[in-house]
Design an enzyme around this catalytic site. Structure first.
Site, PDB file in Angstrom:
ATOM      1  N   GLY A  10      38.073  48.917  66.591  1.00  0.00           N
ATOM      2  CA  GLY A  10      39.368  49.079  65.927  1.00  0.00           C
ATOM      3  C   GLY A  10      40.015  50.406  66.303  1.00  0.00           C
ATOM      4  N   GLN A  11      41.195  50.660  65.768  1.00  0.00           N
ATOM      5  CA  GLN A  11      41.933  51.887  66.114  1.00  0.00           C
ATOM      6  C   GLN A  11      41.106  53.140  65.804  1.00  0.00           C
ATOM      7  OE1 GLN A  11      46.394  51.787  65.430  1.00  0.00           O
ATOM      8  NE2 GLN A  11      45.679  50.750  63.590  1.00  0.00           N
ATOM      9  N   THR A  66      42.250  44.192  57.752  1.00  0.00           N
ATOM     10  CA  THR A  66      43.459  45.033  57.682  1.00  0.00           C
ATOM     11  C   THR A  66      44.766  44.229  57.764  1.00  0.00           C
ATOM     12  OG1 THR A  66      43.273  45.410  60.068  1.00  0.00           O
ATOM     13  CG2 THR A  66      42.360  47.106  58.624  1.00  0.00           C
ATOM     14  N   TYR A 103      36.555  54.285  54.795  1.00  0.00           N
ATOM     15  CA  TYR A 103      37.998  54.551  54.826  1.00  0.00           C
ATOM     16  C   TYR A 103      38.730  53.659  53.830  1.00  0.00           C
ATOM     17  CZ  TYR A 103      36.581  57.000  58.945  1.00  0.00           C
ATOM     18  OH  TYR A 103      35.931  57.866  59.778  1.00  0.00           O
ATOM     19  N   THR A 105      42.900  53.457  51.635  1.00  0.00           N
ATOM     20  CA  THR A 105      44.317  53.348  51.963  1.00  0.00           C
ATOM     21  C   THR A 105      45.234  53.878  50.868  1.00  0.00           C
ATOM     22  OG1 THR A 105      46.044  51.671  52.298  1.00  0.00           O
ATOM     23  CG2 THR A 105      44.105  50.955  51.115  1.00  0.00           C
ATOM     24  N   ASP A 106      46.441  54.252  51.279  1.00  0.00           N
ATOM     25  CA  ASP A 106      47.516  54.591  50.340  1.00  0.00           C
ATOM     26  C   ASP A 106      47.877  53.373  49.475  1.00  0.00           C
ATOM     27  OD1 ASP A 106      48.299  53.632  52.994  1.00  0.00           O
ATOM     28  OD2 ASP A 106      50.356  53.624  52.253  1.00  0.00           O
ATOM     29  N   TYR A 129      45.286  43.242  49.570  1.00  0.00           N
ATOM     30  CA  TYR A 129      44.604  44.198  50.454  1.00  0.00           C
ATOM     31  C   TYR A 129      44.261  45.474  49.675  1.00  0.00           C
ATOM     32  CZ  TYR A 129      44.302  47.865  54.064  1.00  0.00           C
ATOM     33  OH  TYR A 129      43.919  48.935  54.837  1.00  0.00           O
TER      34      TYR A 129
END
Ligand SMILES: NC(=O)c1ccc[n+]([C@@H]2O[C@H](COP(=O)([O-])OP(=O)(O)OC[C@H]3O[C@@H](n4cnc5c(N)ncnc54)[C@H](OP(=O)(O)O)[C@@H]3O)[C@@H](O)[C@H]2O)c1
Length: 299
Positions: A10-11, A66, A103, A105-106, A129
């Site tokens: 992934g990124q 994601t 990780y 998320t906002d 999500y």
């Protein structure tokens, strides 16, 4: 140090391969990997067996479901990947005495107000999500393992699916484009996330009390519209062939772009805790985006 990296393709995972390389021997666990190291977060109990066999000292989980809009209708899969499996990673990390880096998320916040969200502000996700990512955080914290949870936002990289690459593609195809101008946040490079992760893992080895939840985003904030304008202006300045002129980009409201998942208006995240705990400076979002555009447009 034995590091197990999940989501290496992934990124963020891709950049972690680079950033963690000087620290440790890294085992890459992907869905496609060979039998000994393949990990599918849709199969938490198989993943548990793999962890018990590999016995990592650090587990870095960059894998996640994601696809924000798809999650609205594929709830169970999103929940297994984003919540159940991170919970199992936490349990196994606690059992092994390993560090778990995870990780989030906002999107755990509802986006109300205009103040930057702090780590201990009340979470209230607007979409599936966000709900599943929040549930994953809760399970990791509840597992009792040593952990670092980094909440980030608007991730981009020179590879993978992200807004920066989509804007470059659409600007090459179209002469007009509307982009929402009422959601605020910070575009954050996968490179920055990976570099800060490597630094934090090293710092935690020296001081275990640094574990916890942190906001990790680039400095400054913008809107998707201003971000798009910056991308088009920078790419045009480099002579990248675009049909869309910067002046033809139009701002619009989130209401003009109905999507299955609701998005928060205020995704500003305060990074004061991270900067102070780890003695870091977080560069303005423009510097990383500028670099990424140069890399994409000049190679
Ligand atoms: N992207 C954003 O804008 C953003 C914003 C805030 C927070 N985050 C968080 O940042 C972290 C990294 O995100 P990213 O942008 O790097 O994600 P990404 O580019 O979408 O990569 C996700 C990775 O997860 C892997 N994955 C998905 N389902 C899996 C499964 N069932 N088993 C094993 N691997 C699986 C994918 O593998 P395949 O290649 O096999 O599909 C891929 O390597 C995630 O925790 C994400 O929630 C991202």
């Amino acid at each position: 140090m034995r590091v197990l990296l999940l989501g290496a393709g992934g990124q963020v995972g891709w950049e972690l391969q680079r950033a963690l390389a000087p620290l440790a021997a890294i085992t890459l666990a992907t869905r496609q990997g060979d039998a000994g190291t393949s990990v599918d977060l849709e199969r938490p109990e198989q993943m548990r067996d793999t962890l018990r066999r590999l016995q990592p000292e650090v587990i870095v989980n960059a894998a996640a479901f994601t696809a924000v809009d798809t999650a609205e209708t594929d709830r169970e899969r999103a929940r297994t990947v984003n919540a159940t499996s991170p919970g199992v990673l936490g349990e196994e990390a606690a059992r092994l005495g390993a560090l778990l880096v995870h990780y989030s998320t906002d999107y755990v916040f509802d986006g109300s107000g205009s103040a930057p969200w702090r780590e201990d502000d009340a979470a209230a996700p607007l979409n599936v999500y966000g709900e599943t990512k929040l549930a994953g955080e809760v399970l990791v914290r509840g597992s009792g393992c040593s952990h670092l949870i980094f909440r980030t936002s608007w991730v981009y990289a020179t590879r993978g699916r992200n807004f920066l690459r989509t804007m470059l593609r659409l600007s090459a195809e179209r002469e007009t484009l509307s982009v929402v101008n009422d959601q605020h946040g910070a575009p954050t490079g996968a490179e920055l996330i990976a570099d800060v992760t490597a630094h934090a893992i090293t710092a935690l080895q020296a001081n275990a009390r640094l574990g916890g939840t942190y906001h990790l985003v680039a400095g400054g904030t913008t809107t998707w519209f201003d971000y798009a304008s910056f991308i088009i202006g920078t790419a045009s300045g480099l002579g990248h062939p675009l049909r869309l002129r910067q002046s033809a980009l139009a701002p619009c409201s989130s209401r003009d772009f109905p999507s299955p998942a609701r998005r928060p208006h205020n995704s500003r995240l305060s990074t004061a805790k991270l900067r102070s705990a780890f003695g870091l400076e977080l560069p303005d979002w423009r510097s990383g985006v500028d670099r990424a555009i140069r890399e994409i447009c000049t190679t």
